[in-house]
Each structure stands twice: as structure tokens, then as C-alpha cells.
Design a protein around this motif. Structure first.
Motif, PDB file in Angstrom:
ATOM      1  N   PHE A  37       1.099  -0.742  -0.200  1.00 47.88           N
ATOM      2  CA  PHE A  37      -0.192   0.190  -0.026  1.00 47.88           C
ATOM      3  C   PHE A  37       0.756   0.996   0.262  1.00 47.88           C
ATOM      4  O   PHE A  37       0.782   1.833  -0.580  1.00 47.88           O
ATOM      5  CB  PHE A  37      -1.150  -0.047   1.712  1.00 47.88           C
ATOM      6  CG  PHE A  37      -1.637   1.061   1.147  1.00 47.88           C
ATOM      7  CD1 PHE A  37      -2.497   1.131   0.223  1.00 47.88           C
ATOM      8  CD2 PHE A  37      -1.236   2.052   2.162  1.00 47.88           C
ATOM      9  CE1 PHE A  37      -4.100   2.192   0.233  1.00 47.88           C
ATOM     10  CE2 PHE A  37      -2.682   3.266   2.076  1.00 47.88           C
ATOM     11  CZ  PHE A  37      -3.562   3.458   1.257  1.00 47.88           C
ATOM     12  N   ALA A  38       1.730   1.269   0.807  1.00 45.58           N
ATOM     13  CA  ALA A  38       2.707   2.812   0.685  1.00 45.58           C
ATOM     14  C   ALA A  38       3.047   3.004   0.280  1.00 45.58           C
ATOM     15  O   ALA A  38       3.094   3.794  -0.983  1.00 45.58           O
ATOM     16  CB  ALA A  38       4.079   2.446   2.035  1.00 45.58           C
ATOM     17  N   VAL A  39       3.791   1.701  -0.684  1.00 48.42           N
ATOM     18  CA  VAL A  39       4.543   1.890  -2.409  1.00 48.42           C
ATOM     19  C   VAL A  39       3.845   2.385  -3.612  1.00 48.42           C
ATOM     20  O   VAL A  39       4.268   3.121  -3.829  1.00 48.42           O
ATOM     21  CB  VAL A  39       5.132   0.232  -2.766  1.00 48.42           C
ATOM     22  CG1 VAL A  39       5.453   0.360  -4.536  1.00 48.42           C
ATOM     23  CG2 VAL A  39       6.643   0.320  -1.898  1.00 48.42           C
ATOM     24  N   VAL A  40       2.177   1.938  -3.861  1.00 51.08           N
ATOM     25  CA  VAL A  40       1.883   2.068  -4.643  1.00 51.08           C
ATOM     26  C   VAL A  40       1.599   3.606  -3.814  1.00 51.08           C
ATOM     27  O   VAL A  40       1.665   4.911  -5.378  1.00 51.08           O
ATOM     28  CB  VAL A  40       0.184   0.738  -4.248  1.00 51.08           C
ATOM     29  CG1 VAL A  40      -1.015   1.920  -5.134  1.00 51.08           C
ATOM     30  CG2 VAL A  40       0.431  -0.127  -5.009  1.00 51.08           C
ATOM     31  N   ALA A  41       0.950   4.326  -3.104  1.00 55.13           N
ATOM     32  CA  ALA A  41       0.168   4.843  -2.403  1.00 55.13           C
ATOM     33  C   ALA A  41       1.789   6.628  -2.964  1.00 55.13           C
ATOM     34  O   ALA A  41       1.527   7.123  -3.684  1.00 55.13           O
ATOM     35  CB  ALA A  41       0.047   5.650  -0.797  1.00 55.13           C
ATOM     36  N   LYS A  42       2.790   5.870  -2.327  1.00 58.52           N
ATOM     37  CA  LYS A  42       4.258   6.757  -3.166  1.00 58.52           C
ATOM     38  C   LYS A  42       4.075   7.358  -4.290  1.00 58.52           C
ATOM     39  O   LYS A  42       4.946   7.905  -4.605  1.00 58.52           O
ATOM     40  CB  LYS A  42       5.862   5.715  -2.217  1.00 58.52           C
ATOM     41  CG  LYS A  42       6.801   6.803  -1.952  1.00 58.52           C
ATOM     42  CD  LYS A  42       8.030   6.733  -1.621  1.00 58.52           C
ATOM     43  CE  LYS A  42       8.777   7.617  -1.338  1.00 58.52           C
ATOM     44  NZ  LYS A  42       9.983   6.910  -0.984  1.00 58.52           N
ATOM     45  N   ALA A  43       4.014   5.943  -5.298  1.00 61.24           N
ATOM     46  CA  ALA A  43       4.048   6.066  -6.185  1.00 61.24           C
ATOM     47  C   ALA A  43       3.304   7.375  -6.943  1.00 61.24           C
ATOM     48  O   ALA A  43       3.277   7.366  -8.628  1.00 61.24           O
ATOM     49  CB  ALA A  43       4.135   5.230  -7.022  1.00 61.24           C
ATOM     50  N   SER A  89      -7.276   7.966  -7.038  1.00 62.89           N
ATOM     51  CA  SER A  89      -7.786   6.957  -6.172  1.00 62.89           C
ATOM     52  C   SER A  89      -8.986   6.470  -7.535  1.00 62.89           C
ATOM     53  O   SER A  89      -9.861   5.350  -6.886  1.00 62.89           O
ATOM     54  CB  SER A  89      -9.513   8.525  -5.764  1.00 62.89           C
ATOM     55  OG  SER A  89      -9.496   9.181  -7.189  1.00 62.89           O
ATOM     56  N   ASP A  90      -8.884   6.359  -8.602  1.00 62.12           N
ATOM     57  CA  ASP A  90      -9.444   5.735  -9.199  1.00 62.12           C
ATOM     58  C   ASP A  90      -8.777   4.348 -10.440  1.00 62.12           C
ATOM     59  O   ASP A  90      -8.626   3.886 -11.405  1.00 62.12           O
ATOM     60  CB  ASP A  90      -9.810   6.110 -11.045  1.00 62.12           C
ATOM     61  CG  ASP A  90      -8.901   6.877 -11.656  1.00 62.12           C
ATOM     62  OD1 ASP A  90      -7.565   6.774 -10.479  1.00 62.12           O
ATOM     63  OD2 ASP A  90      -9.455   7.403 -12.472  1.00 62.12           O
ATOM     64  N   ASP A  91      -6.603   4.009  -9.519  1.00 59.24           N
ATOM     65  CA  ASP A  91      -6.652   3.178  -9.618  1.00 59.24           C
ATOM     66  C   ASP A  91      -6.220   2.299  -8.886  1.00 59.24           C
ATOM     67  O   ASP A  91      -6.564   1.873  -8.005  1.00 59.24           O
ATOM     68  CB  ASP A  91      -4.561   4.080  -9.256  1.00 59.24           C
ATOM     69  CG  ASP A  91      -3.694   3.388  -9.594  1.00 59.24           C
ATOM     70  OD1 ASP A  91      -3.521   1.434 -10.020  1.00 59.24           O
ATOM     71  OD2 ASP A  91      -2.302   3.931 -10.082  1.00 59.24           O
ATOM     72  N   MET A  92      -6.683   1.020 -10.125  1.00 61.17           N
ATOM     73  CA  MET A  92      -7.286  -0.286  -9.616  1.00 61.17           C
ATOM     74  C   MET A  92      -5.565  -0.988  -9.098  1.00 61.17           C
ATOM     75  O   MET A  92      -6.093  -1.730  -7.963  1.00 61.17           O
ATOM     76  CB  MET A  92      -7.923  -1.290 -11.154  1.00 61.17           C
ATOM     77  CG  MET A  92      -8.333  -0.929 -12.199  1.00 61.17           C
ATOM     78  SD  MET A  92      -9.855  -0.877 -10.443  1.00 61.17           S
ATOM     79  CE  MET A  92     -10.397  -0.328 -10.659  1.00 61.17           C
ATOM     80  N   GLU A  93      -4.427  -0.302  -9.270  1.00 58.98           N
ATOM     81  CA  GLU A  93      -3.486  -1.164  -8.200  1.00 58.98           C
ATOM     82  C   GLU A  93      -3.620  -0.679  -7.060  1.00 58.98           C
ATOM     83  O   GLU A  93      -3.684  -1.230  -5.929  1.00 58.98           O
ATOM     84  CB  GLU A  93      -2.414  -0.773  -8.877  1.00 58.98           C
ATOM     85  CG  GLU A  93      -0.965  -1.099  -7.974  1.00 58.98           C
ATOM     86  CD  GLU A  93       0.081  -1.188  -9.371  1.00 58.98           C
ATOM     87  OE1 GLU A  93       1.602  -2.034  -8.288  1.00 58.98           O
ATOM     88  OE2 GLU A  93       0.622  -0.593  -9.645  1.00 58.98           O
ATOM     89  N   GLY A  94      -3.891   0.807  -6.969  1.00 57.12           N
ATOM     90  CA  GLY A  94      -4.240   1.440  -5.844  1.00 57.12           C
ATOM     91  C   GLY A  94      -5.970   0.650  -4.682  1.00 57.12           C
ATOM     92  O   GLY A  94      -5.047   0.703  -3.626  1.00 57.12           O
TER      93      GLY A  94
END
Length: 154
Positions: A41-47, A51-56
Motif C-alpha cells: 500500500f505504501a509503495v503504491v501510494a508513494k508512486a 483514487s481511481d487506480d486499480m492497483e491502489g
């Protein structure tokens, strides 16, 4: 009140059954939260996930699922759907669970045979922020360590 004292003294309460409140209902907190969902979650958020990102979404879902006890997961997921929980509602659950889990006393490793560590009295005193309020009657409590020691000799 015994939970506060146990936390302050670093003693584990067996069978604590921590719960988190979410949109008016309570759910059991998982016994242990894995680090990998939080890291993902932290890596995805930092990248810069939007809010509409499926990986997020997938990272948030995995993290929330790891926070809620498996016995309450289906009910939690259904309630979140029916109550139309938004991102802020769900992130609050994660924040609340992390606060609960980090407040749990840590367990002594299984291979530790040296007994309790000797620490100075000052190291046992919890730091209390100026805004924190010590519960009324806290000075009259008996040490959890003393109670456990008395129980083991009885």
C-alpha cells in the motif's frame, strides 16, 4: 482500565479480543497484521496512485482484509458495501487498527529463557503527552507483573 495498565507495564493480556468500530458496528481485529500488505500500500501510494487506480484499490483491499479478523471479514465486507463506505471511511479503519495493534504489548520470543529483562524504573514509566489524561483511580492499581507472579506461585 486493566488494558491501559497492562499496556503501560508491557504485559500481554491473553485473549484480548480487540475490536475496531466501523460505521456503527464493531469488528474483531486480526491477531496479527502482516507487513507486506502495508508495504505494498505504501509503495503504491508513494508512486502516486490516484483514487481511481486499480492497483491502489487492490493494495487498499489487501491491507483492509489483513486488518479484520477472518471470522468477521464477510460481515465487514458486506456492511461496507451496503453502507457505501468511501475511501476515507476505509482508511480510518486501517488507521484505527494500526493504533490498536501497535498499542498491544509485544510478546517475548519463544526461545528467550533469560526471564524478564532488568530495566530501570524510569524505563517502565509510559510517556504521557500533555493532552493525555490519566484515568481516575490509576494510582490505586496493582501491578500486573505482581499479579502474574502471585498467580504463578499459587
Amino acid at each position: 482500565m486493566h488494558e491501559l495498565q497492562a499496556h503501560a507495564e508491557g504485559v500481554e493480556i491473553v485473549g484480548g479480543g480487540d475490536k475496531v468500530t466501523f460505521m456503527g458496528d464493531s469488528y474483531r481485529v486480526a491477531e496479527k497484521i502482516g507487513m507486506m500488505p502495508l508495504l505494498r500500500f505504501a509503495v503504491v501510494a508513494k508512486a502516486g496512485a490516484q483514487s481511481d487506480d486499480m492497483e491502489g484499490f487492490a493494495a487498499m483491499y489487501a491491507l483492509i482484509r489483513d486488518c479484520i479478523d477472518a471470522s468477521d471479514w464477510d460481515r465487514f465486507e458486506s456492511d461496507a458495501t451496503v453502507k457505501k463506505a468511501d475511501q476515507d471511511d476505509l482508511l480510518k479503519v486501517v488507521t484505527d487498527v494500526i493504533e490498536i495493534v501497535t498499542a498491544r504489548p509485544t510478546r517475548r520470543p519463544a526461545d528467550s529463557s533469560d526471564g524478564p529483562q532488568n530495566t530501570s524504573p524510569n524505563s517502565k514509566v509510559p510517556s504521557i503527552s500533555p493532552r493525555a489524561r490519566v484515568p481516575e483511580g490509576a494510582g490505586e492499581l496493582v501491578s500486573i507483573t505482581d499479579l502474574l507472579a502471585a498467580r504463578s506461585t499459587a
